[in-house]
Design an enzyme around this catalytic site. Structure first.
Site, PDB file in Angstrom:
ATOM      1  N   GLY A   1       0.834  -1.212   0.000  1.00  0.00           N
ATOM      2  CA  GLY A   1       0.000   0.000   0.000  1.00  0.00           C
ATOM      3  C   GLY A   1       0.865   1.256   0.000  1.00  0.00           C
ATOM      4  O   GLY A   1       2.091   1.186  -0.138  1.00  0.00           O
TER       5      GLY A   1
ATOM      6  N   ASP B   1      -1.681 -12.969   5.591  1.00  0.00           N
ATOM      7  CA  ASP B   1      -3.005 -12.383   5.800  1.00  0.00           C
ATOM      8  C   ASP B   1      -3.146 -12.106   7.294  1.00  0.00           C
ATOM      9  O   ASP B   1      -3.212 -13.041   8.099  1.00  0.00           O
ATOM     10  CB  ASP B   1      -4.069 -13.385   5.312  1.00  0.00           C
TER      11      ASP B   1
ATOM     12  N   THR C   1      -9.226   0.038   3.428  1.00  0.00           N
ATOM     13  CA  THR C   1      -9.221   1.505   3.360  1.00  0.00           C
ATOM     14  C   THR C   1     -10.277   2.096   2.409  1.00  0.00           C
ATOM     15  O   THR C   1     -10.287   3.304   2.178  1.00  0.00           O
ATOM     16  CB  THR C   1      -7.824   2.020   2.937  1.00  0.00           C
TER      17      THR C   1
ATOM     18  N   THR D   1      -6.778   6.368  12.254  1.00  0.00           N
ATOM     19  CA  THR D   1      -7.310   7.418  11.383  1.00  0.00           C
ATOM     20  C   THR D   1      -8.053   8.524  12.137  1.00  0.00           C
ATOM     21  O   THR D   1      -8.619   8.293  13.210  1.00  0.00           O
ATOM     22  CB  THR D   1      -8.291   6.768  10.369  1.00  0.00           C
ATOM     23  N   ASP D   2      -8.095   9.690  11.523  1.00  0.00           N
ATOM     24  CA  ASP D   2      -8.912  10.809  12.003  1.00  0.00           C
ATOM     25  C   ASP D   2     -10.405  10.473  11.945  1.00  0.00           C
ATOM     26  O   ASP D   2     -11.221  11.119  12.597  1.00  0.00           O
ATOM     27  CB  ASP D   2      -8.624  12.067  11.158  1.00  0.00           C
TER      28      ASP D   2
ATOM     29  N   TYR E   1     -16.023   2.452   8.314  1.00  0.00           N
ATOM     30  CA  TYR E   1     -14.563   2.470   8.312  1.00  0.00           C
ATOM     31  C   TYR E   1     -14.036   3.019   9.645  1.00  0.00           C
ATOM     32  O   TYR E   1     -13.190   2.398  10.299  1.00  0.00           O
ATOM     33  CB  TYR E   1     -14.064   3.314   7.135  1.00  0.00           C
TER      34      TYR E   1
HETATM   35  N1  NAP Z   1      -5.019   6.637   2.988  1.00  0.00           N
HETATM   36  C1  NAP Z   1      -5.429   7.555   3.864  1.00  0.00           C
HETATM   37  O1  NAP Z   1      -5.828   8.680   3.519  1.00  0.00           O
HETATM   38  C2  NAP Z   1      -5.413   7.230   5.321  1.00  0.00           C
HETATM   39  C3  NAP Z   1      -5.867   8.199   6.240  1.00  0.00           C
HETATM   40  C4  NAP Z   1      -5.844   7.899   7.582  1.00  0.00           C
HETATM   41  C5  NAP Z   1      -5.377   6.664   8.012  1.00  0.00           C
HETATM   42  N2  NAP Z   1      -4.964   5.741   7.114  1.00  0.00           N
HETATM   43  C6  NAP Z   1      -4.472   4.442   7.613  1.00  0.00           C
HETATM   44  O2  NAP Z   1      -3.105   4.312   7.235  1.00  0.00           O
HETATM   45  C7  NAP Z   1      -2.789   2.934   7.029  1.00  0.00           C
HETATM   46  C8  NAP Z   1      -2.096   2.758   5.690  1.00  0.00           C
HETATM   47  O3  NAP Z   1      -2.988   3.242   4.674  1.00  0.00           O
HETATM   48  P1  NAP Z   1      -2.618   3.143   3.128  1.00  0.00           P
HETATM   49  O4  NAP Z   1      -3.291   4.289   2.455  1.00  0.00           O
HETATM   50  O5  NAP Z   1      -1.162   2.908   2.960  1.00  0.00           O
HETATM   51  O6  NAP Z   1      -3.426   1.816   2.769  1.00  0.00           O
HETATM   52  P2  NAP Z   1      -3.520   1.062   1.357  1.00  0.00           P
HETATM   53  O7  NAP Z   1      -2.727   1.798   0.351  1.00  0.00           O
HETATM   54  O8  NAP Z   1      -4.953   0.763   1.116  1.00  0.00           O
HETATM   55  O9  NAP Z   1      -2.740  -0.306   1.673  1.00  0.00           O
HETATM   56  C9  NAP Z   1      -3.249  -1.279   2.517  1.00  0.00           C
HETATM   57  C10 NAP Z   1      -2.566  -2.583   2.144  1.00  0.00           C
HETATM   58  O10 NAP Z   1      -3.037  -3.610   3.023  1.00  0.00           O
HETATM   59  C11 NAP Z   1      -3.288  -4.767   2.257  1.00  0.00           C
HETATM   60  N3  NAP Z   1      -4.217  -5.659   2.959  1.00  0.00           N
HETATM   61  C12 NAP Z   1      -5.567  -5.613   2.976  1.00  0.00           C
HETATM   62  N4  NAP Z   1      -6.049  -6.618   3.713  1.00  0.00           N
HETATM   63  C13 NAP Z   1      -4.982  -7.309   4.185  1.00  0.00           C
HETATM   64  C14 NAP Z   1      -4.835  -8.460   4.997  1.00  0.00           C
HETATM   65  N5  NAP Z   1      -5.903  -9.112   5.483  1.00  0.00           N
HETATM   66  N6  NAP Z   1      -3.587  -8.912   5.287  1.00  0.00           N
HETATM   67  C15 NAP Z   1      -2.501  -8.282   4.788  1.00  0.00           C
HETATM   68  N7  NAP Z   1      -2.573  -7.180   4.001  1.00  0.00           N
HETATM   69  C16 NAP Z   1      -3.804  -6.696   3.702  1.00  0.00           C
HETATM   70  C17 NAP Z   1      -3.869  -4.213   0.975  1.00  0.00           C
HETATM   71  O11 NAP Z   1      -3.857  -5.183  -0.023  1.00  0.00           O
HETATM   72  P3  NAP Z   1      -5.017  -5.102  -1.186  1.00  0.00           P
HETATM   73  O12 NAP Z   1      -4.770  -3.812  -1.901  1.00  0.00           O
HETATM   74  O13 NAP Z   1      -4.742  -6.329  -1.997  1.00  0.00           O
HETATM   75  O14 NAP Z   1      -6.326  -5.128  -0.448  1.00  0.00           O
HETATM   76  C18 NAP Z   1      -2.906  -3.052   0.713  1.00  0.00           C
HETATM   77  O15 NAP Z   1      -1.724  -3.481   0.053  1.00  0.00           O
HETATM   78  C19 NAP Z   1      -4.104   2.179   7.177  1.00  0.00           C
HETATM   79  O16 NAP Z   1      -4.186   1.676   8.483  1.00  0.00           O
HETATM   80  C20 NAP Z   1      -5.173   3.246   7.000  1.00  0.00           C
HETATM   81  O17 NAP Z   1      -6.358   2.935   7.681  1.00  0.00           O
HETATM   82  C21 NAP Z   1      -4.965   5.995   5.778  1.00  0.00           C
END
Ligand code: NAP
Length: 289
Positions: free
Chosen positions: A11, A38, A64, A103-104, A127
């Site tokens: 991600g 997983d 996400t 997250t916020d 979420y």
């Molecule tokens: N993006 C934002 O704006 C934002 C804001 C606030 C907080 N956050 C938090 O920051 C963190 C990182 O976010 P990000 O944007 O980097 O997320 P992301 O780009 O969606 O990446 C998440 C990764 O986790 C993988 N995944 C999903 N289910 C899984 C499982 N059961 N076991 C192992 N891997 C799994 C996904 O694979 P697939 O793609 O194959 O599903 C993806 O590669 C998360 O905790 C998110 O909630 C994000």
């Protein structure tokens, strides 16, 4: 050598950590994503940890898809709540420190001043609720853990607001973007660096929640305007109301978080959101050229 496991490493945040890993000479990394590990599968986790020594697990894995979560609550809770509980259980059993990202969206956005770590959560979306339940499970577990809530994350990797606006602004003359939701963008590189510096500092004890984003506050409209301006694109951005853009999941109107605690405890200086945005857009340009 510290042994670091990064889950969900394909991600945005996981890729940023991969990119920085080489700069941290005293750390050895294992990067996994859904195919290798997983995090919602208890047997897989136990098999994985049985024969490995891990000092820190950085959990970048999450569900996400904020709007889709409204129609897939079981999946969102499985990955965002049940799985972090398992990771915390394993932290206690196998002796690693868990760094978990939240997250916020755990807040309802009705505040008028930046949320501090101890402000009561009141998520309004599936979420947000699932992420909050994940936090609670970690806190209850008594694992050594750091929970870092972040907001509005973007990166050169994956799908995010910056890349979407750049694409749309190249295709269209005009864009409409909501101006009545305020928050703070987070450049994933800055967060990734902070996480690795915290791990390097050897000062993580107990279980704590921190807030991290870039400095400054803007609306999505301001953010979009900055993206268009920095990229030198010829597209006019118009402000609209949230009510003009109905989404499946409710968004907090104000999701600014107070970062004093993380800055104080780890002596951090956090970049202004606009400066980090410039760095990211420059990198995206280089990747494209
Ligand atoms: N993006 C934002 O704006 C934002 C804001 C606030 C907080 N956050 C938090 O920051 C963190 C990182 O976010 P990000 O944007 O980097 O997320 P992301 O780009 O969606 O990446 C998440 C990764 O986790 C993988 N995944 C999903 N289910 C899984 C499982 N059961 N076991 C192992 N891997 C799994 C996904 O694979 P697939 O793609 O194959 O599903 C993806 O590669 C998360 O905790 C998110 O909630 C994000």
């Amino acid at each position: 050598m510290k042994q670091i496991l990064v889950t969900g490493s394909n991600g945005q945040l996981g890729n940023e950590i991969k990119h920085l890993a080489g700069s941290f000479a005293n750390m050895e990394f294992i990067f996994t994503d859904l195919n290798e590990l997983d995090i919602s599968n208890a047997d897989d986790l136990k098999d994985f940890f049985k024969n490995k020594h891990i000092d820190f697990l950085i959990n970048c894995a999450a569900y996400t898809a904020v709007d889709k979560a409204e129609s897939e609550p079981e999946k969102a809770f499985l990955i965002n709540a049940f799985a972090p509980a398992l990771l915390a259980e394993c932290a206690v059993e196998y002796g690693y420190t868990l760094v978990h990202i939240s997250t916020d969206y755990v807040f309802d956005g009705k505040s008028y001043k930046p949320y501090v770590d101890s402000d009561p959560a009141n998520a309004t979306s599936v979420y947000g609720k699932s992420k909050f339940e994940g936090e609670q499970a970690i806190l209850k577990s008594k694992a050594n853990a750091l929970i870092i809530r972040t907001s509005w994350m973007y990166s050169i990797y994956g799908h995010n607001f910056v890349k979407t606006i750049l694409r749309l602004a190249e295709e269209k003359q005009e864009l409409k973007v909501v101006s009545d939701q305020a928050g703070s963008p987070t450049y994933a590189t800055d967060l990734a660096k902070t996480i690795l510096q915290i791990i390097e500092s050897d000062s993580v004890t107990g279980t704590k929640i921190y807030h991290y984003s870039n400095e400054g506050i803007c609306s999505w409209y301001d953010f979009a305007n900055a993206i268009v301006k920095i990229a030198g694109l010829n597209c006019k951005v118009f402000p609209v109301k949230t009510s003009d853009f109905p989404t499946a999941a409710a968004r907090p109107h104000y999701s600014v978080m107070d970062k004093s605690a993380i800055k104080r405890d780890y002596n951090l200086e956090i970049p202004w959101w606009y400066d980090s945005l410039k760095v990211c857009i420059e990198l995206l340009k280089q990747v494209k050229d």
